[in-house]
Structures are given as C-alpha cells and as structure tokens.
Motif scaffolding. Structure first.
Motif, PDB file in Angstrom:
ATOM      1  N   HIS A 183      -2.142  29.120  12.283  1.00 46.22           N
ATOM      2  CA  HIS A 183      -3.060  29.664  11.270  1.00 46.22           C
ATOM      3  C   HIS A 183      -2.290  30.259  10.097  1.00 46.22           C
ATOM      4  N   ARG A 184      -1.219  30.977  10.412  1.00 46.78           N
ATOM      5  CA  ARG A 184      -0.398  31.558   9.344  1.00 46.78           C
ATOM      6  C   ARG A 184       0.204  30.475   8.464  1.00 46.78           C
ATOM      7  N   ASP A 185       0.715  29.423   9.076  1.00 49.42           N
ATOM      8  CA  ASP A 185       1.301  28.322   8.308  1.00 49.42           C
ATOM      9  C   ASP A 185       0.258  27.660   7.405  1.00 49.42           C
ATOM     10  N   ALA A 186      -0.962  27.486   7.915  1.00 50.74           N
ATOM     11  CA  ALA A 186      -2.039  26.904   7.103  1.00 50.74           C
ATOM     12  C   ALA A 186      -2.404  27.829   5.950  1.00 50.74           C
ATOM     13  N   MET A 187      -2.396  29.140   6.207  1.00 52.42           N
ATOM     14  CA  MET A 187      -2.718  30.109   5.157  1.00 52.42           C
ATOM     15  C   MET A 187      -1.639  30.092   4.077  1.00 52.42           C
ATOM     16  N   ILE A 188      -0.401  29.967   4.490  1.00 47.82           N
ATOM     17  CA  ILE A 188       0.691  29.894   3.514  1.00 47.82           C
ATOM     18  C   ILE A 188       0.551  28.635   2.663  1.00 47.82           C
ATOM     19  N   ASP A 189       0.114  27.536   3.266  1.00 52.56           N
ATOM     20  CA  ASP A 189      -0.131  26.313   2.489  1.00 52.56           C
ATOM     21  C   ASP A 189      -1.219  26.546   1.446  1.00 52.56           C
ATOM     22  N   LEU A 190      -2.300  27.223   1.845  1.00 49.54           N
ATOM     23  CA  LEU A 190      -3.369  27.547   0.888  1.00 49.54           C
ATOM     24  C   LEU A 190      -2.842  28.460  -0.217  1.00 49.54           C
ATOM     25  N   LEU A 191      -2.031  29.417   0.168  1.00 45.41           N
ATOM     26  CA  LEU A 191      -1.454  30.349  -0.801  1.00 45.41           C
ATOM     27  C   LEU A 191      -0.602  29.618  -1.819  1.00 45.41           C
ATOM     28  N   PHE A 192       0.295  28.772  -1.342  1.00 46.63           N
ATOM     29  CA  PHE A 192       1.171  28.038  -2.258  1.00 46.63           C
ATOM     30  C   PHE A 192       0.382  27.114  -3.182  1.00 46.63           C
ATOM     31  N   ALA A 193      -0.741  26.600  -2.705  1.00 45.40           N
ATOM     32  CA  ALA A 193      -1.572  25.721  -3.535  1.00 45.40           C
ATOM     33  C   ALA A 193      -2.228  26.469  -4.689  1.00 45.40           C
ATOM     34  N   THR A 194      -2.388  27.795  -4.547  1.00 50.47           N
ATOM     35  CA  THR A 194      -3.044  28.571  -5.602  1.00 50.47           C
ATOM     36  C   THR A 194      -2.063  29.326  -6.497  1.00 50.47           C
ATOM     37  N   MET A 195      -0.795  29.348  -6.113  1.00 54.55           N
ATOM     38  CA  MET A 195       0.196  30.124  -6.862  1.00 54.55           C
ATOM     39  C   MET A 195       0.651  29.419  -8.131  1.00 54.55           C
ATOM     40  N   GLY A 196       0.899  30.228  -9.137  1.00 57.24           N
ATOM     41  CA  GLY A 196       1.524  29.742 -10.353  1.00 57.24           C
ATOM     42  C   GLY A 196       3.024  30.006 -10.285  1.00 57.24           C
ATOM     43  N   PRO A 197       3.776  29.501 -11.258  1.00 60.98           N
ATOM     44  CA  PRO A 197       5.227  29.636 -11.214  1.00 60.98           C
ATOM     45  C   PRO A 197       5.726  31.089 -11.337  1.00 60.98           C
ATOM     46  N   ASN A 198       4.930  31.977 -11.870  1.00 63.42           N
ATOM     47  CA  ASN A 198       5.365  33.368 -12.057  1.00 63.42           C
ATOM     48  C   ASN A 198       4.674  34.351 -11.119  1.00 63.42           C
ATOM     49  N   ASP A 199       4.054  33.861 -10.059  1.00 68.61           N
ATOM     50  CA  ASP A 199       3.270  34.719  -9.173  1.00 68.61           C
ATOM     51  C   ASP A 199       4.041  35.227  -7.956  1.00 68.61           C
ATOM     52  N   GLY A 200       5.263  34.803  -7.775  1.00 69.36           N
ATOM     53  CA  GLY A 200       6.012  35.094  -6.558  1.00 69.36           C
ATOM     54  C   GLY A 200       6.139  36.563  -6.215  1.00 69.36           C
ATOM     55  N   ARG A 201       6.487  37.386  -7.178  1.00 72.09           N
ATOM     56  CA  ARG A 201       6.682  38.820  -6.903  1.00 72.09           C
ATOM     57  C   ARG A 201       5.392  39.492  -6.466  1.00 72.09           C
ATOM     58  N   GLN A 202       4.306  39.209  -7.166  1.00 75.96           N
ATOM     59  CA  GLN A 202       3.022  39.820  -6.823  1.00 75.96           C
ATOM     60  C   GLN A 202       2.544  39.336  -5.459  1.00 75.96           C
ATOM     61  N   VAL A 203       2.694  38.051  -5.198  1.00 71.36           N
ATOM     62  CA  VAL A 203       2.281  37.487  -3.917  1.00 71.36           C
ATOM     63  C   VAL A 203       3.069  38.122  -2.772  1.00 71.36           C
ATOM     64  N   LEU A 204       4.363  38.279  -2.950  1.00 70.90           N
ATOM     65  CA  LEU A 204       5.192  38.903  -1.922  1.00 70.90           C
ATOM     66  C   LEU A 204       4.747  40.345  -1.666  1.00 70.90           C
ATOM     67  N   ALA A 205       4.434  41.066  -2.720  1.00 66.70           N
ATOM     68  CA  ALA A 205       3.964  42.452  -2.572  1.00 66.70           C
ATOM     69  C   ALA A 205       2.666  42.496  -1.773  1.00 66.70           C
ATOM     70  N   TRP A 206       1.716  41.619  -2.097  1.00 62.42           N
ATOM     71  CA  TRP A 206       0.456  41.575  -1.361  1.00 62.42           C
ATOM     72  C   TRP A 206       0.688  41.244   0.110  1.00 62.42           C
ATOM     73  N   ARG A 207       1.569  40.280   0.370  1.00 59.21           N
ATOM     74  CA  ARG A 207       1.849  39.891   1.763  1.00 59.21           C
ATOM     75  C   ARG A 207       2.466  41.050   2.542  1.00 59.21           C
ATOM     76  N   ILE A 208       3.430  41.722   1.951  1.00 56.67           N
ATOM     77  CA  ILE A 208       4.101  42.831   2.645  1.00 56.67           C
ATOM     78  C   ILE A 208       3.124  43.976   2.898  1.00 56.67           C
ATOM     79  N   GLU A 209       2.326  44.343   1.908  1.00 53.20           N
ATOM     80  CA  GLU A 209       1.357  45.426   2.073  1.00 53.20           C
ATOM     81  C   GLU A 209       0.384  45.116   3.210  1.00 53.20           C
ATOM     82  N   ALA A 210      -0.120  43.893   3.246  1.00 52.64           N
ATOM     83  CA  ALA A 210      -1.075  43.510   4.288  1.00 52.64           C
ATOM     84  C   ALA A 210      -0.403  43.456   5.657  1.00 52.64           C
TER      85      ALA A 210
END
Length: 126
Positions: free
Chosen positions: A63-90
C-alpha cells in the motif's frame, strides 16, 4: 540570506495530526499533500508492523509503495522539499499514535490509527 522561517515544534505537529479529522475524498483540495501524508503514515505503520513481527507488514508495504506512486504522479519538479516535510510530519504523528495504541493500550488511539489508515487506503480501492 533567506528570511526568518518559523516552524511548529514536532510535538505540536504530532498533536495536530492526531486530533485532525481524517480527510474525505471531497476534502482533497491538494491530492499531493494527501498522498504525501498517507505515504508517511503507511511508512510508520509498516515499520511498526515490522517491529511487532506482524504478518500485515507486507501488505502495508504494498500500500505504501502504491501511495508513493500516486504521490510521484502528482509532484512537480520543485515539490520535493515540501513533500518530504509532509511525509515526515505524518510519519512522526502516526508513529506516536501507534506507540500510544500499543504500549498504553489506548482504545481511542487504536481506533484513530485505523481511521487514518482507512482514509489513506480507501482512495486506492475506489
């Protein structure tokens, strides 16, 4: 030089995540944030299951791997830092919730952890 940045203490972030309502599909104004938070929660769940030798760990990892696939499909090239922060907080918030559920035998925390994971996995099954 950059401007002054303010950050919430990690304990406050964990508390907010614990009491925040689980998102519904109608509330998904920012799917990338939802997917990032779910990836973090599923990572915490998977690690918790590994530690407890829970047979569900492999399914949670899928399930986590599938969620990461969904996440990567929605990310833009400059979203990495914000996405990492959201993942760590959660992840930190969910790990705290699981610790409370397991070691304090807190029924509310058990139910809340289930609700949060259901909000994440239900989007993949719909």
């Amino acid at each position: 030089m950059g401007g002054i940045k303010t950050h919430l203490p990690i304990g406050l972030v964990a508390l907010i995540a614990l009491i925040a309502p689980a998102p519904s599909k109608a509330d998904l104004e920012n799917p990338m944030q939802h997917f990032a938070s779910c990836a973090g929660r599923l990572s915490a769940q998977m690690e918790h299951e590994w530690l407890l030798s829970d047979a569900n760990a492999e399914q949670t990892e899928d399930h986590r791997d599938a969620m990461i696939d969904l996440l990567f499909a929605t990310m833009g090239p400059n979203d990495g830092r914000q996405v990492l922060a959201w993942r760590i907080e959660a992840k930190v918030a969910h790990a705290s919730l699981l610790t409370r559920a397991t070691f304090r035998e807190d029924a509310w925390a058990v139910q809340r952890a289930k609700q949060m994971l259901q909000a994440c996995t239900s989007i993949m099954m719909s």
